[in-house]
Design a protein around this motif. Structure first.
Motif, PDB file in Angstrom:
ATOM      1  N   GLU A 154       0.827  -1.205   0.000  1.00 49.47           N
ATOM      2  CA  GLU A 154       0.000   0.000   0.000  1.00 49.47           C
ATOM      3  C   GLU A 154       0.864   1.259   0.000  1.00 49.47           C
ATOM      4  O   GLU A 154       0.516   2.263  -0.626  1.00 49.47           O
ATOM      5  N   ILE A 155       2.006   1.214   0.694  1.00 51.24           N
ATOM      6  CA  ILE A 155       2.922   2.347   0.677  1.00 51.24           C
ATOM      7  C   ILE A 155       3.523   2.515  -0.713  1.00 51.24           C
ATOM      8  O   ILE A 155       3.674   3.636  -1.214  1.00 51.24           O
ATOM      9  N   LEU A 156       3.854   1.397  -1.349  1.00 49.54           N
ATOM     10  CA  LEU A 156       4.466   1.453  -2.671  1.00 49.54           C
ATOM     11  C   LEU A 156       3.544   2.110  -3.690  1.00 49.54           C
ATOM     12  O   LEU A 156       4.008   2.824  -4.587  1.00 49.54           O
ATOM     13  N   GLU A 157       2.244   1.901  -3.560  1.00 46.93           N
ATOM     14  CA  GLU A 157       1.287   2.507  -4.483  1.00 46.93           C
ATOM     15  C   GLU A 157       1.311   4.025  -4.421  1.00 46.93           C
ATOM     16  O   GLU A 157       0.874   4.690  -5.356  1.00 46.93           O
ATOM     17  N   ARG A 158       1.833   4.600  -3.326  1.00 46.70           N
ATOM     18  CA  ARG A 158       1.874   6.050  -3.169  1.00 46.70           C
ATOM     19  C   ARG A 158       3.144   6.673  -3.734  1.00 46.70           C
ATOM     20  O   ARG A 158       3.293   7.884  -3.751  1.00 46.70           O
ATOM     21  N   ALA A 159       4.087   5.845  -4.167  1.00 42.46           N
ATOM     22  CA  ALA A 159       5.368   6.350  -4.643  1.00 42.46           C
ATOM     23  C   ALA A 159       5.214   7.059  -5.987  1.00 42.46           C
ATOM     24  O   ALA A 159       4.366   6.680  -6.802  1.00 42.46           O
ATOM     25  N   PRO A 160       6.028   8.069  -6.265  1.00 39.52           N
ATOM     26  CA  PRO A 160       5.935   8.802  -7.534  1.00 39.52           C
ATOM     27  C   PRO A 160       6.153   7.890  -8.730  1.00 39.52           C
ATOM     28  O   PRO A 160       7.122   7.136  -8.792  1.00 39.52           O
ATOM     29  N   GLY A 161       5.229   7.935  -9.685  1.00 37.01           N
ATOM     30  CA  GLY A 161       5.362   7.171 -10.917  1.00 37.01           C
ATOM     31  C   GLY A 161       5.029   5.703 -10.805  1.00 37.01           C
ATOM     32  O   GLY A 161       5.075   4.986 -11.803  1.00 37.01           O
ATOM     33  N   VAL A 162       4.687   5.211  -9.599  1.00 37.66           N
ATOM     34  CA  VAL A 162       4.424   3.790  -9.387  1.00 37.66           C
ATOM     35  C   VAL A 162       2.924   3.534  -9.400  1.00 37.66           C
ATOM     36  O   VAL A 162       2.152   4.260  -8.762  1.00 37.66           O
ATOM     37  N   THR A 163       2.503   2.494 -10.104  1.00 41.53           N
ATOM     38  CA  THR A 163       1.105   2.063 -10.077  1.00 41.53           C
ATOM     39  C   THR A 163       1.075   0.553  -9.876  1.00 41.53           C
ATOM     40  O   THR A 163       1.969  -0.168 -10.324  1.00 41.53           O
ATOM     41  N   VAL A 164       0.032   0.082  -9.194  1.00 44.83           N
ATOM     42  CA  VAL A 164      -0.181  -1.342  -8.961  1.00 44.83           C
ATOM     43  C   VAL A 164      -1.570  -1.678  -9.471  1.00 44.83           C
ATOM     44  O   VAL A 164      -2.559  -1.115  -9.015  1.00 44.83           O
ATOM     45  N   ASP A 165      -1.654  -2.601 -10.452  1.00 41.81           N
ATOM     46  CA  ASP A 165      -2.951  -2.893 -11.040  1.00 41.81           C
ATOM     47  C   ASP A 165      -3.699  -3.950 -10.227  1.00 41.81           C
ATOM     48  O   ASP A 165      -3.237  -4.418  -9.188  1.00 41.81           O
ATOM     49  N   ASN A 166      -4.858  -4.331 -10.754  1.00 42.20           N
ATOM     50  CA  ASN A 166      -5.728  -5.243 -10.022  1.00 42.20           C
ATOM     51  C   ASN A 166      -5.129  -6.637  -9.858  1.00 42.20           C
ATOM     52  O   ASN A 166      -5.497  -7.378  -8.956  1.00 42.20           O
ATOM     53  N   ASN A 167      -4.170  -7.004 -10.719  1.00 42.28           N
ATOM     54  CA  ASN A 167      -3.513  -8.306 -10.633  1.00 42.28           C
ATOM     55  C   ASN A 167      -2.165  -8.219  -9.942  1.00 42.28           C
ATOM     56  O   ASN A 167      -1.321  -9.107 -10.090  1.00 42.28           O
ATOM     57  N   ASP A 168      -1.938  -7.123  -9.216  1.00 44.94           N
ATOM     58  CA  ASP A 168      -0.725  -6.898  -8.427  1.00 44.94           C
ATOM     59  C   ASP A 168       0.519  -6.706  -9.286  1.00 44.94           C
ATOM     60  O   ASP A 168       1.647  -6.832  -8.796  1.00 44.94           O
ATOM     61  N   ASN A 169       0.370  -6.386 -10.577  1.00 42.30           N
ATOM     62  CA  ASN A 169       1.517  -6.050 -11.417  1.00 42.30           C
ATOM     63  C   ASN A 169       1.947  -4.617 -11.133  1.00 42.30           C
ATOM     64  O   ASN A 169       1.126  -3.697 -11.112  1.00 42.30           O
ATOM     65  N   ILE A 170       3.240  -4.431 -10.920  1.00 38.66           N
ATOM     66  CA  ILE A 170       3.776  -3.123 -10.567  1.00 38.66           C
ATOM     67  C   ILE A 170       4.337  -2.460 -11.817  1.00 38.66           C
ATOM     68  O   ILE A 170       5.119  -3.060 -12.563  1.00 38.66           O
ATOM     69  N   SER A 171       3.926  -1.230 -12.073  1.00 35.77           N
ATOM     70  CA  SER A 171       4.408  -0.455 -13.218  1.00 35.77           C
ATOM     71  C   SER A 171       5.119   0.795 -12.719  1.00 35.77           C
ATOM     72  O   SER A 171       4.772   1.348 -11.678  1.00 35.77           O
ATOM     73  N   LEU A 172       6.120   1.224 -13.484  1.00 40.33           N
ATOM     74  CA  LEU A 172       6.873   2.433 -13.162  1.00 40.33           C
ATOM     75  C   LEU A 172       6.920   3.311 -14.403  1.00 40.33           C
ATOM     76  O   LEU A 172       7.411   2.891 -15.450  1.00 40.33           O
ATOM     77  N   LYS A 173       6.340   4.488 -14.285  1.00 40.61           N
ATOM     78  CA  LYS A 173       6.279   5.431 -15.395  1.00 40.61           C
ATOM     79  C   LYS A 173       5.630   4.807 -16.624  1.00 40.61           C
ATOM     80  O   LYS A 173       6.079   4.960 -17.757  1.00 40.61           O
ATOM     81  N   GLY A 174       4.558   4.037 -16.362  1.00 45.23           N
ATOM     82  CA  GLY A 174       3.783   3.456 -17.446  1.00 45.23           C
ATOM     83  C   GLY A 174       4.337   2.165 -18.004  1.00 45.23           C
ATOM     84  O   GLY A 174       3.761   1.605 -18.934  1.00 45.23           O
ATOM     85  N   LYS A 175       5.449   1.643 -17.440  1.00 43.65           N
ATOM     86  CA  LYS A 175       6.056   0.408 -17.955  1.00 43.65           C
ATOM     87  C   LYS A 175       6.055  -0.663 -16.871  1.00 43.65           C
ATOM     88  O   LYS A 175       6.411  -0.399 -15.723  1.00 43.65           O
ATOM     89  N   GLN A 176       5.662  -1.875 -17.279  1.00 42.14           N
ATOM     90  CA  GLN A 176       5.777  -3.019 -16.383  1.00 42.14           C
ATOM     91  C   GLN A 176       7.180  -3.610 -16.507  1.00 42.14           C
ATOM     92  O   GLN A 176       7.988  -3.168 -17.315  1.00 42.14           O
TER      93      GLN A 176
END
Length: 810
Positions: A154-176
């Motif tokens: 949950e903390i990671l989801e708040r990081a700049p440029g970081v997104t976590v999708d519904n399947n728990d895949n982590i993306s950074l600046k739009g790239k997985q």
């Protein structure tokens, strides 16, 4: 023992730097400083004086064990003099060194506490929540109110440029393709397994999160969009001390988290440990609307699912550091977790020949019992070879991940009138999985002169995964083994790597050249069916350049080549059914993807930071959904190319003395192109952006934080992902000389966060709407106890030293 260690280190240095060796050729003088109670005095100033005229010959500081040492001391008579704040000066008796004596240990010097009372001076400082450094962005979680009651994911989801999708895949600046490390060590886990580990990591045990978009050759070449390194807290205090944190909160159900941290430092040994427990029930509501072409007609599927889950975890870490000499520290860390959980899902699927018309329907109920376990052991050794920065470090690691999932899925078939259409289908699955990871690495650094530094290192890792799917089926009668769905997939992978870096400092800048080589051998074996063997050698160059244009203007450029090897489960070709119309399948022939990353960064006055990025990926791995007849399946495929462009703007600011904040804007484009993909083609992409801002407010003894985020809609592969936005806030106050901290927070204040996607690519026509229980109220209390006065140096393992040499130390 010292001779053996000396020979081992000498041999390894010869291997790592082709000829560099060291030897002790002069006498050495060492000793220890203690107070009147025998407690070591750290960071005291110690001088070696000529006994004849009291002239200073050498100077040094004591270690955190109170030990000092002078090397290369010529024959003669000397006096050891010591001074430290809060103590009266002390001196030894005359020490006489003869030419034939290799070393001399001075009896312990005792220092008395000074009788003069100094005025109390309180210095208050705290790191900002987000810091931008030359090669990384650092989120200082340790002092953040938003960390209270949250886990690491949950903390990671708040990081700049970081997104976590519904399947728990982590993306950074739009790239997985992000590689996640914990304390500078790769996790080697799939997205689901990594999410389980991060959810079992209490936010109160996290110190910081480092986002490294373009890593140097020191790091593994995996991760096309960079590395996220989660740093857990390390104690820096002497004596016995610790902290206890308790958090309770309410979303749809009550949640609780508890973490305990203990540390004991005495003499040359430091013992530490942490334990965390949490109970986190969660909910997700999902609806799927699919349209499937059936000749000239369409079939409409309208699926509604309730997905409550109960998840608990227990995690621990225990370890010890031992200063066997003033220049050599050994460390041992053992950590682990258990994460039992239950998913109890209910799904109704309406099927019709026209929208809104129900010709028949299914009701599926499933219960999935899961339990993930992990045990990891790390042994590390760091040796300072001289006083000018020559170091050698080692890390040995072993990890075992065990995941057991038992699932029962019952599907009943009904006519539109509610009558039974035919016998129910009952499926059972047992899916035990084991992952064993072994790794060993060594790193060596040597300053060639005042402006040049040479680094080299080697690493070997071996991974084995064993996935065993045991399936049974019942069509109204007793269960029988379902051999068509049962399988066992074993995957092994060995990687041997070596790197070298050269760094040159200039008056107004620096340049670093690096090269990493990795040789990979892998085998994926679906027992009794498919076996795929691969072996390949790759070179990964890197270049970093920075230039100070003026006191307020800095410019930097970086380039690196990266690789992403397929996830172990993605290579399993077996078909896994979720219901009679939906299933997933791996791809045993999935190839690694390769990426060229370039970044150009500009900084004004160390506050306004602008980064332009470009990446080009070949054989890009992409999750796709294929519709065949009235069935839909999900898999991973290689597409020809993926191109990415990004601009990142980050700036902290101060409105008033009591109001500070920062803004982060990340605009990006991710385009995929492939002419032949399961009989279709894709060539798409869309410009998108993520905007985040954090506000820090200080009202007397109260501190508040507010974080807002907006993600625009975007296209990623075959998916159209709709916009997302939310606001979180927290307020806190410290009591009793900061021994007790109380924090109150509310995540997703307006309950707006959703995960909605759709697709019209590759003959798909579906819309998925998802809502989790994201609005979460939490109350956190932290109690700090024990000795909190005597600061010690932070103990660093070999891997952490590697990180600090990259310029990212805190």
């Amino acid at each position: 023992m010292k001779t053996t260690l000396h020979n081992i280190y000498t041999l390894l240095i010869l291997l790592l730097c082709t000829g560099t060796a060291f030897a002790q050729t002069s006498s050495a003088v060492s000793g220890k400083l203690v107070d009147d109670k025998g407690v070591p005095i750290s960071y005291a100033s110690v001088s070696l004086l000529n006994a004849a005229d009291s002239a200073v010959v050498k100077g040094t500081l004591t270690t955190d064990a109170g030990i000092y040492k002078f090397d290369a001391v010529k024959p003669g008579s000397y006096i050891i003099k010591a001074n430290s704040v809060g103590y009266t000066n002390a001196a030894s008796a005359v020490v006489t060194m003869s030419g034939d004596k290799g070393s001399f240990t001075v009896p312990a010097i005792s220092m008395k506490a000074a009788s003069k009372t100094l005025n109390t001076v309180t210095i208050t400082s705290s790191k900002p929540l987000i810091e931008r450094k030359i090669d990384r962005t650092v989120i200082n979680v340790e002092n953040s109110l938003l960390a209270a009651g949250n886990n690491a994911l949950e903390i990671l989801e708040r990081a700049p440029g970081v997104t976590v999708d519904n399947n728990d895949n982590i993306s950074l600046k739009g790239k997985q393709g992000v590689m996640v490390m914990i304390n500078d060590k790769l996790t080697y886990l799939s997205a689901t397994q990594l999410a389980t580990l991060l959810r079992s990591t209490d936010g109160n045990t996290v110190q910081s999160i480092e986002i490294i978009t373009n890593p140097s050759a020191k790091y593994d070449a995996a991760g096309n969009s960079g590395i996220i390194n989660i740093k857990l807290k390390k104690n820096k205090q002497a004596g016995t001390n610790g902290s206890l944190a308790v958090s309770v909160g309410k979303a749809r159900k009550w949640r609780d988290n508890l973490s305990l941290s203990l540390n004991h430092k005495e003499g040359d040994v430091n013992l530490f440990g942490t334990f965390s427990h949490g109970d986190n029930p969660r909910y997700r509501d999902m609806s799927i609307n699919r349209t499937i072409k059936n000749g000239t007609n369409n079939i409409y599927f309208d699926q509604m699912t309730r997905m409550p889950s109960k998840n608990s975890y227990n995690s621990f870490k225990i370890g010890a550091d031992w200063d066997i000499t003033p220049n050599n520290t050994l460390g041992l860390v053992v950590s682990g977790y258990t994460g039992p959980g239950v998913d109890d899902n209910f799904t109704r699927t309406n099927i019709g020949s026209q929208p809104g018309l129900i010709d028949s329907f299914l009701i599926s109920t499933s219960i999935i019992n899961s339990n993930g376990k992990n045990l990891a052991v790390n042994f590390n050794d760091r040796l300072k070879l001289d006083t000018v920065g020559q170091t050698l470090s080692f890390d040995l690691d072993y990890s075992r991940f065990r995941n057991n999932n038992d699932a029962e899925i019952l599907t009943n078939y009904f006519l539109s009138s509610g009558g039974v259409q035919h016998a129910p289908l009952w499926l059972r699955n047992q899916t035990p999985a084991i992952i064993d990871v072994y790794s060993a690495k060594a790193d060596y650094a040597k300053p060639l002169n005042k402006t040049m530094k040479f680094e080299t290192g080697a690493k070997f890792s071996s991974v084995k995964t064993d996935n065993d799917l045991r399936a049974q089926i019942s069509n109204g009668g007793p269960f029988v083994n379902d051999t068509a769905r049962s399988n066992r997939f074993v995957y092994t992978e060995k990687i041997a790597a070596a790197y070298t870096n050269f760094n040159k400092q200039y008056t107004s800048g620096s340049i670093q050249l690096g090269l990493r080589a990795e040789y990979t051998q892998s085998n994926g074996n679906l027992l009794g069916s498919t076996s795929v063997n691969r072996s390949y050698l790759n070179l990964f160059p890197s270049l970093f350049f920075n230039k100070t244009l003026s006191p307020k203007n800095d410019l930097s450029f970086s380039y690196s080549r990266r690789i992403d090897r397929p996830n172990y489960q993605d290579l399993n070709p077996f078909v896994y059914y979720l219901d009679p119309y939906t299933y997933s399948a791996g791809n045993a022939f999935l190839k690694p993807q390769y990426t060229h990353n370039l970044e150009l960064a500009y900084s004004y006055n160390k506050t306004v930071n602008i980064t332009l990025g470009y990446s080009h990926t070949t054989d890009a791995s992409l999750e796709i959904i294929i519709t065949q007849g009235n069935k839909t399946f999900q898999t991973i495929a290689n597409v020809k190319t993926q191109k990415g462009y990004s601009v990142d703007i980050f700036s902290p600011y101060s409105v008033f003395k009591w109001w500070t904040g920062n803004v982060n804007f990340n605009g990006f484009y991710a385009g995929f192109k492939s002419a032949d993909l399961y009989g279709g083609a894709i060539d798409n992409g869309r410009k998108a952006f993520v905007f985040k801002t954090t506000q820090n407010l200080l009202f007397g003894s109260y501190k508040a934080e507010i974080m807002a985020e907006y993600r625009s809609s975007l296209t990623y592969g075959i998916y159209e992902i709709r916009r997302q936005y939310g606001v979180s806030a927290a307020v806190g106050r410290a009591f009793f000389d900061k021994k007790i901290n109380i924090k109150v927070g509310l995540d997703d204040v307006f309950n707006t966060r959703r995960n909605d996607i759709s697709s019209n690519e590759l003959a798909n026509n579906f819309v998925i709407l998802q809502k989790r229980d994201t609005r979460y109220f939490k109350f956190n209390v932290t109690y700090n106890f024990g000795n909190a006065k005597i600061k010690q140096r932070e103990r660093r393992t070999g891997a952490e030293e590697e990180k600090s040499r990259a310029g990212g130390g805190n």
